[in-house]
Design a protein around this motif. Structure first.
Motif, short mmCIF file in Angstrom:
data_model
loop_
_atom_site.label_atom_id
_atom_site.label_comp_id
_atom_site.label_asym_id
_atom_site.label_seq_id
_atom_site.Cartn_x
_atom_site.Cartn_y
_atom_site.Cartn_z
N ARG A 33 7.98 1.54 5.09
CA ARG A 33 8.28 0.62 6.17
C ARG A 33 8.19 -0.83 5.67
O ARG A 33 7.49 -1.11 4.69
N SER A 34 8.88 -1.73 6.35
CA SER A 34 9.00 -3.11 5.88
C SER A 34 7.64 -3.79 5.71
O SER A 34 7.49 -4.66 4.86
N LYS A 35 6.65 -3.38 6.49
CA LYS A 35 5.33 -4.01 6.40
C LYS A 35 4.55 -3.60 5.16
O LYS A 35 3.48 -4.15 4.88
N ASN A 36 5.10 -2.63 4.40
CA ASN A 36 4.40 -2.14 3.20
C ASN A 36 5.23 -2.26 1.93
O ASN A 36 4.84 -1.73 0.89
N VAL A 37 6.36 -2.96 1.99
CA VAL A 37 7.27 -2.96 0.84
C VAL A 37 6.64 -3.64 -0.38
O VAL A 37 6.73 -3.12 -1.50
N GLY A 387 -0.08 -3.44 8.28
CA GLY A 387 0.70 -3.27 7.06
C GLY A 387 -0.04 -3.80 5.86
O GLY A 387 -0.77 -4.80 5.96
N LEU A 388 0.14 -3.15 4.72
CA LEU A 388 -0.63 -3.52 3.54
C LEU A 388 -0.16 -4.82 2.90
O LEU A 388 -0.91 -5.46 2.17
N ASP A 389 1.08 -5.23 3.17
CA ASP A 389 1.56 -6.49 2.61
C ASP A 389 0.67 -7.64 3.06
O ASP A 389 0.20 -8.45 2.24
N HIS A 393 -2.54 -8.23 0.67
CA HIS A 393 -2.00 -9.23 -0.26
C HIS A 393 -1.68 -10.57 0.39
O HIS A 393 -1.34 -11.53 -0.30
N GLY A 394 -1.74 -10.63 1.72
CA GLY A 394 -1.54 -11.91 2.39
C GLY A 394 -0.12 -12.44 2.30
O GLY A 394 0.09 -13.66 2.30
N GLU A 395 0.84 -11.57 2.22
CA GLU A 395 2.24 -11.99 2.14
C GLU A 395 3.12 -10.94 2.78
O GLU A 395 2.67 -9.85 3.11
N THR A 396 4.39 -11.27 2.96
CA THR A 396 5.31 -10.33 3.58
C THR A 396 6.62 -10.32 2.82
O THR A 396 7.04 -11.33 2.24
N GLY A 397 7.25 -9.15 2.78
CA GLY A 397 8.47 -9.01 2.00
C GLY A 397 9.69 -9.61 2.66
O GLY A 397 10.64 -9.99 1.98
N TYR A 398 9.68 -9.72 3.98
CA TYR A 398 10.84 -10.21 4.72
C TYR A 398 10.42 -11.23 5.76
O TYR A 398 9.55 -10.95 6.60
#
Length: 401
Positions: A33-37, A387-389, A393-398
């Protein structure tokens, strides 16, 4: 004397295998899912860092160093002491250091493969500790047993490029991981769809491309065996991809891009142990069976009740096992299998496969339980929902506006 042509090929093959790990990151990253990319892709990239350091410090010595009782390499090459630009014990045509570099790329991608099973729910600190311990206590010893002068290699086990050492090993470890870590929150209740199959298809293409170095490079020379492995890889992969989407069409009424990509990876996995030992038609058979059985293995996971996020067990575990056994059936170059008059080879392949299964499952389970005591394995429920992002990690893929 060092052969410049062989050395040039091994440099290229090493680079090809290296690019497979970022390719795996894309392949896996598109399926979550997008929250874990980003968290999922981070696992593959972290393996590039962690295992490279371990390999130099002691991993190569334990895997390929002078044999101790058929069980492990000695510490004679710690810090790569004595591993230089002259020929080594595994080839007198290429520098010892390039062989070491090539094998490093194998050691990197193996724990990275496992990460697809526990994607979207493992703590980052647990992942790091698990990768260190698993590489040291599972991959390095099993690698030595088969390729480094250990007891399975002496028994005559055939594994040209890693069906037992890499794929069966990682697939069984993945099964242990998902059984111990448990299912994702909302599994079978909430919709869980891939966030970007474009990334996954790009990753599959990079894996297919890099796999030519993986298999053909395992000849450790630019010769006819490398050519055979190269072509067998292409034929088995293409056939497996077609096989997967044929059965997908029969069962689900549609053939999908994810199915083609998954079938291709299943074919790559299955031909890996056999690639330098089989001719094109047997490679095609190996690929067709791989696409079929891996597809049905993936379908079976829901009925069996385990949550293997990205189908590591069904593709790498089942595909790796089939490839190892198929080598004992179809080998005809550099060794002979059952269909070419040598039933003993199939027996040896069964022993090697069972050894890998039992050793990997037991050791992986112990390592995971130790890591659970030290750091805990799973993120908190709120972190998993977020989500793990962001949570890890304090960031998001999108950034969607």
């Amino acid at each position: 004397m060092i052969n410049s042509g062989d050395t040039a090929w091994m440099l290229v093959a090493t680079a090809l295998v290296m690019v497979m790990t970022p390719g795996l990151g894309l392949f896996y990253g598109g399926m979550v899912r997008s929250k874990n990319v980003l968290g999922t892709m981070m696992h593959s990239f972290m393996c590039l860092g962690i295992v490279s350091v371990l390999w130099v410090l002691f991993g190569y010595s334990l895997s390929f160093g002078p044999d101790i009782g058929g069980l492990i390499g000695s510490l004679d090459w710690v810090g790569l002491k004595g591993v230089g630009l002259g020929p080594g014990p595994y080839s007198d045509k290429v520098p010892h250091l390039i062989f070491c570099s090539f094998q490093l790329m194998f050691a990197i991608i193996t724990p990275a493969l496992i990460t697809g099973a526990y994607a979207e729910r493992m703590k980052f600190s647990a992942f790091v500790l698990f990768t260190i311990l698993w590489s040291t206590l599972v991959y390095f010893p099993l690698c030595h047993w088969v390729w480094g002068g250990g007891w399975l290699g002496k028994m005559g086990a055939l594994d040209f490029a890693g069906g037992t050492v890499i794929h069966l090993n990682s697939g069984v470890a993945a099964l242990a991981a998902v059984l111990i870590i448990g299912k994702r929150k909302g599994y079978h209740r909430d919709p869980i769809y891939p966030n970007n199959l474009t990334l996954t298809m790009l990753g599959a293409g990079l894996l297919w491309f890099g796999w030519f170095g993986f298999n053909a490079g395992s000849a450790v020379a630019s010769n006819g065996v490398a050519v055979l492995a190269f072509f067998a890889t292409q034929i088995a992969t293409a056939t497996a991809a077609l096989s997967w989407i044929i059965f997908e069409k029969i069962i689900k009424k549609k053939s999908t891009t994810l199915g083609f990509a998954s079938g291709a990876v299943a074919g790559l996995v299955a031909i890996t142990p056999a690639s330098g030992f089989v001719t094109p038609l047997p490679a095609m058979v190996i690929g067709f069976v791989a696409g079929m059985i891996c597809y049905f293995a993936v379908l079976a996971k829901d009925g069996l009740g385990y949550d293997d996020s990205l189908d590591v067990v069904g593709v790498h575990g089942v595909g790796g096992l089939w490839g190892a056994l198929a080598t004992g059936l179809f080998a005809s170059v550099g060794g002979t299998g059952l269909f070419y008059g040598n039933p003993h080879q199939l027996y040896v392949q069964v022993i090697a496969s069972l050894t890998a299964i039992v050793f990997s499952f037991i050791m992986t389970s112990i390592i995971l339980l130790v890591v659970k005591k030290i750091t805990g394995l799973r993120v908190e429920e709120e972190e998993e929902v977020q989500g793990l992002d962001l949570s890890m990690h304090g960031e998001t893929g999108y950034y969607l506006r």
